[in-house]
Design a protein around this motif. Sequence first.
Motif, PDB file in Angstrom:
ATOM      1  N   MET A  69      -5.358  79.346  88.895  1.00  0.00           N
ATOM      2  CA  MET A  69      -3.999  79.489  89.435  1.00  0.00           C
ATOM      3  C   MET A  69      -3.430  80.846  89.019  1.00  0.00           C
ATOM      4  O   MET A  69      -3.467  81.224  87.859  1.00  0.00           O
ATOM      5  CB  MET A  69      -3.107  78.369  88.889  1.00  0.00           C
ATOM      6  N   PRO A  70      -2.903  81.654  90.006  1.00  0.00           N
ATOM      7  CA  PRO A  70      -2.394  82.980  89.662  1.00  0.00           C
ATOM      8  C   PRO A  70      -1.154  82.906  88.788  1.00  0.00           C
ATOM      9  O   PRO A  70      -0.399  81.940  88.820  1.00  0.00           O
ATOM     10  CB  PRO A  70      -2.071  83.592  91.024  1.00  0.00           C
ATOM     11  N   ILE A  71      -0.961  83.963  88.027  1.00  0.00           N
ATOM     12  CA  ILE A  71       0.213  84.043  87.161  1.00  0.00           C
ATOM     13  C   ILE A  71       1.459  84.268  88.016  1.00  0.00           C
ATOM     14  O   ILE A  71       1.467  85.078  88.940  1.00  0.00           O
ATOM     15  CB  ILE A  71       0.053  85.201  86.155  1.00  0.00           C
ATOM     16  N   ASN A  72       2.539  83.554  87.715  1.00  0.00           N
ATOM     17  CA  ASN A  72       3.824  83.778  88.383  1.00  0.00           C
ATOM     18  C   ASN A  72       4.628  84.764  87.543  1.00  0.00           C
ATOM     19  O   ASN A  72       5.114  84.431  86.467  1.00  0.00           O
ATOM     20  CB  ASN A  72       4.584  82.457  88.546  1.00  0.00           C
ATOM     21  N   PHE A  73       4.740  85.994  88.046  1.00  0.00           N
ATOM     22  CA  PHE A  73       5.432  87.041  87.289  1.00  0.00           C
ATOM     23  C   PHE A  73       6.954  86.920  87.370  1.00  0.00           C
ATOM     24  O   PHE A  73       7.663  87.623  86.668  1.00  0.00           O
ATOM     25  CB  PHE A  73       5.029  88.427  87.819  1.00  0.00           C
ATOM     26  N   LEU A  74       7.456  86.073  88.252  1.00  0.00           N
ATOM     27  CA  LEU A  74       8.898  86.019  88.517  1.00  0.00           C
ATOM     28  C   LEU A  74       9.557  84.870  87.767  1.00  0.00           C
ATOM     29  O   LEU A  74       9.202  83.709  87.940  1.00  0.00           O
ATOM     30  CB  LEU A  74       9.148  85.858  90.021  1.00  0.00           C
ATOM     31  N   TYR A  75      10.525  85.198  86.962  1.00  0.00           N
ATOM     32  CA  TYR A  75      11.328  84.194  86.276  1.00  0.00           C
ATOM     33  C   TYR A  75      12.514  83.861  87.185  1.00  0.00           C
ATOM     34  O   TYR A  75      13.046  84.741  87.861  1.00  0.00           O
ATOM     35  CB  TYR A  75      11.819  84.736  84.937  1.00  0.00           C
ATOM     36  N   PRO A  76      12.949  82.608  87.245  1.00  0.00           N
ATOM     37  CA  PRO A  76      14.075  82.255  88.120  1.00  0.00           C
ATOM     38  C   PRO A  76      15.300  83.140  87.868  1.00  0.00           C
ATOM     39  O   PRO A  76      15.655  83.430  86.721  1.00  0.00           O
ATOM     40  CB  PRO A  76      14.362  80.796  87.745  1.00  0.00           C
ATOM     41  N   GLU A  77      15.924  83.546  88.968  1.00  0.00           N
ATOM     42  CA  GLU A  77      17.083  84.431  88.874  1.00  0.00           C
ATOM     43  C   GLU A  77      18.315  83.697  88.336  1.00  0.00           C
ATOM     44  O   GLU A  77      19.175  84.287  87.699  1.00  0.00           O
ATOM     45  CB  GLU A  77      17.392  85.020  90.250  1.00  0.00           C
ATOM     46  N   TYR A  78      18.385  82.380  88.622  1.00  0.00           N
ATOM     47  CA  TYR A  78      19.540  81.596  88.198  1.00  0.00           C
ATOM     48  C   TYR A  78      19.089  80.398  87.367  1.00  0.00           C
ATOM     49  O   TYR A  78      17.966  79.916  87.526  1.00  0.00           O
ATOM     50  CB  TYR A  78      20.341  81.110  89.411  1.00  0.00           C
ATOM     51  N   GLU A  79      19.968  79.926  86.510  1.00  0.00           N
ATOM     52  CA  GLU A  79      19.694  78.742  85.714  1.00  0.00           C
ATOM     53  C   GLU A  79      20.733  77.672  86.023  1.00  0.00           C
ATOM     54  O   GLU A  79      21.927  77.969  86.152  1.00  0.00           O
ATOM     55  CB  GLU A  79      19.717  79.085  84.218  1.00  0.00           C
ATOM     56  N   VAL A  80      20.270  76.441  86.152  1.00  0.00           N
ATOM     57  CA  VAL A  80      21.151  75.304  86.380  1.00  0.00           C
ATOM     58  C   VAL A  80      21.495  74.705  85.027  1.00  0.00           C
ATOM     59  O   VAL A  80      20.620  74.226  84.301  1.00  0.00           O
ATOM     60  CB  VAL A  80      20.479  74.245  87.270  1.00  0.00           C
ATOM     61  N   VAL A  81      22.770  74.757  84.695  1.00  0.00           N
ATOM     62  CA  VAL A  81      23.228  74.202  83.427  1.00  0.00           C
ATOM     63  C   VAL A  81      23.859  72.841  83.712  1.00  0.00           C
ATOM     64  O   VAL A  81      24.858  72.741  84.423  1.00  0.00           O
ATOM     65  CB  VAL A  81      24.248  75.132  82.742  1.00  0.00           C
ATOM     66  N   ARG A  82      23.255  71.788  83.154  1.00  0.00           N
ATOM     67  CA  ARG A  82      23.715  70.427  83.408  1.00  0.00           C
ATOM     68  C   ARG A  82      24.229  69.822  82.092  1.00  0.00           C
ATOM     69  O   ARG A  82      23.497  69.755  81.103  1.00  0.00           O
ATOM     70  CB  ARG A  82      22.567  69.579  83.956  1.00  0.00           C
ATOM     71  N   ASN A  83      25.473  69.393  82.116  1.00  0.00           N
ATOM     72  CA  ASN A  83      26.071  68.793  80.923  1.00  0.00           C
ATOM     73  C   ASN A  83      25.657  67.321  80.858  1.00  0.00           C
ATOM     74  O   ASN A  83      26.105  66.505  81.666  1.00  0.00           O
ATOM     75  CB  ASN A  83      27.593  68.907  80.992  1.00  0.00           C
ATOM     76  N   PRO A  84      24.790  66.960  79.902  1.00  0.00           N
ATOM     77  CA  PRO A  84      24.295  65.578  79.849  1.00  0.00           C
ATOM     78  C   PRO A  84      25.383  64.549  79.552  1.00  0.00           C
ATOM     79  O   PRO A  84      25.245  63.372  79.890  1.00  0.00           O
ATOM     80  CB  PRO A  84      23.247  65.618  78.734  1.00  0.00           C
ATOM     81  N   ASP A  85      26.462  64.988  78.916  1.00  0.00           N
ATOM     82  CA  ASP A  85      27.557  64.064  78.614  1.00  0.00           C
ATOM     83  C   ASP A  85      28.387  63.738  79.848  1.00  0.00           C
ATOM     84  O   ASP A  85      29.086  62.718  79.879  1.00  0.00           O
ATOM     85  CB  ASP A  85      28.460  64.647  77.530  1.00  0.00           C
ATOM     86  N   ARG A  86      28.312  64.611  80.847  1.00  0.00           N
ATOM     87  CA  ARG A  86      29.085  64.389  82.070  1.00  0.00           C
ATOM     88  C   ARG A  86      28.237  63.851  83.218  1.00  0.00           C
ATOM     89  O   ARG A  86      28.747  63.159  84.095  1.00  0.00           O
ATOM     90  CB  ARG A  86      29.760  65.692  82.522  1.00  0.00           C
ATOM     91  N   CYS A  87      26.963  64.203  83.246  1.00  0.00           N
ATOM     92  CA  CYS A  87      26.102  63.804  84.364  1.00  0.00           C
ATOM     93  C   CYS A  87      25.924  62.277  84.373  1.00  0.00           C
ATOM     94  O   CYS A  87      25.509  61.677  83.371  1.00  0.00           O
ATOM     95  CB  CYS A  87      24.749  64.480  84.257  1.00  0.00           C
ATOM     96  N   ILE A  88      26.222  61.661  85.510  1.00  0.00           N
ATOM     97  CA  ILE A  88      26.084  60.207  85.647  1.00  0.00           C
ATOM     98  C   ILE A  88      24.888  59.849  86.530  1.00  0.00           C
ATOM     99  O   ILE A  88      24.749  58.708  86.967  1.00  0.00           O
ATOM    100  CB  ILE A  88      27.376  59.588  86.213  1.00  0.00           C
ATOM    101  N   ALA A  89      24.039  60.848  86.823  1.00  0.00           N
ATOM    102  CA  ALA A  89      22.843  60.640  87.647  1.00  0.00           C
ATOM    103  C   ALA A  89      23.178  59.972  88.980  1.00  0.00           C
ATOM    104  O   ALA A  89      22.465  59.094  89.452  1.00  0.00           O
ATOM    105  CB  ALA A  89      21.804  59.819  86.883  1.00  0.00           C
TER     106      ALA A  89
END
Length: 501
Positions: free
Chosen positions: A1-21
């Motif tokens: 499997m080729p190396i993925n040189f690209l790191y995601p441009e954005y990060e999803v920050v999820r607050n576990p105390d608020r997330c109710i799934a």
Amino acid sequence: MPINFLYPEYEVVRNPDRCIACRACERQCANEVHHYDSELGRMLSDESKCVCCHRCVSLCPTRALKIVKSDHTFKENANWTSQTITDVYRQAGSGGVLLSSMGNPNPLPVYWDKILINASQVTNPSIDPLREPMETKTFLGAKPEDIERDADGKIVNNLKPQLALSVPIMFSAMSYGSISYNAHESLARAAQALGTYYNTGEGGLHEDFYQYGKNTIVQVASGRFGVHEGYLNAGAAIEIKMGQGAKPGIGGHLPGAKIVGDVSKTRMIPEGSDAISPAPHHDIYSIEDLRQLVLSLKEATNYKKPVIVKIAAVHNVAAIASGIARSGADIIAIDGFRGGTGAAPARIRDHVGIPIELALASVDQRLRDEGIRSRVSLVAGGSIRSSSDVVKAIALGADAVYIATGALLALGCHLCRSCHSGKCNWGIATQRPELVKRLNPNVGSERLINLITAWNHEIKEMLGGMGINSIEALKGNRLMLRGVGLNETELRILGIKHAGE
């Protein structure tokens, strides 16, 4: 499997105390960023697919989400920036042209922000628009150079066909196919309510929207998609698209994935086939050729509709406009390099063309110097962002302006720059039925009406502050403008003085 040189441009920050799934984010994301892991009993994110459209953030009932720019970094290098390195990785992995949407994002000069508006105080008192008449209506089209009278001395009406605008703002060309049915309906309904015009773009006119013909500008582009006699006669004016600010000298391309159902029927091409507009019109290689098309379109519509020629802002735009003014065209639309589009080669978008402010000023001055300014009206487009930009554009010589990105923002666009993917989570730049329905035309048209109504109020306030009571009195009145932080060449091209002079 080729190396993925690209790191995601954005990060999803999820607050576990608020997330109710509740999985609302999963249902709302067309990019499949979010998914529920039943074993862990919580939501997870594939950040490599995130385009930062904010749909999940806006609709999360507990405010558990936010999207942040990744702080992952490359070793600092002033020449090889992180964006440059990332672009090389992407092309090395795909072998393809880099595409992007929604205008040039680079930190090049925005001249609107370096121009200030003059104000009256004592010797030329200001005007209160709440208590005194203020005219923002304008007319687009060729104006007679002389007054003609008959044998009885009465004025002869020798005025050519005009577009009457209640406010000097129109919705620029965005084709059906590149944007959704609901987006087009929002624009059409808003234009009708406001007493202005929207532009079909190069994708033809859906039969449902013929009812808005009195407020429609139909476009004829190099691909001639959806162009027929009924189409030409359906609108109030015809626009010949010669160039586009976001990609001067480049044709158009709507992927086959968007050519479905009524888009196929309206464009008169088979479903699933790419709609590719050639870079040039293959019947136009000179001003004389352009004149032939202008006259042909006027003949086809019994000389009852003004003809617009749209050109991109490039270094010789003044000379080009001079030729167009002599071609028989009634209106010239100039599109600056910050103009948005659904898909453009990133290198073209970011490095070709010039700012609308410089292009507009140079065209207006050239036509005045040659004594032919009255032959055409000028419409400026390419990142008109606010009412103050409108006022400055008119003072630099425009009769009216085009807006497109501003209109899409009013509809809910978040400038995530993924229009070409067809996965617009806000129902604007997509043909997927489940996404299209997210944009309610009733709400969309109301928001557009609100935006232009607000701008119109502000325009009147600024006119009043200058001691001017009409758009016509502002047109080309560069004495009302002053520059800040501009060099002598920029001031000369713009035709304005520096602040303090």
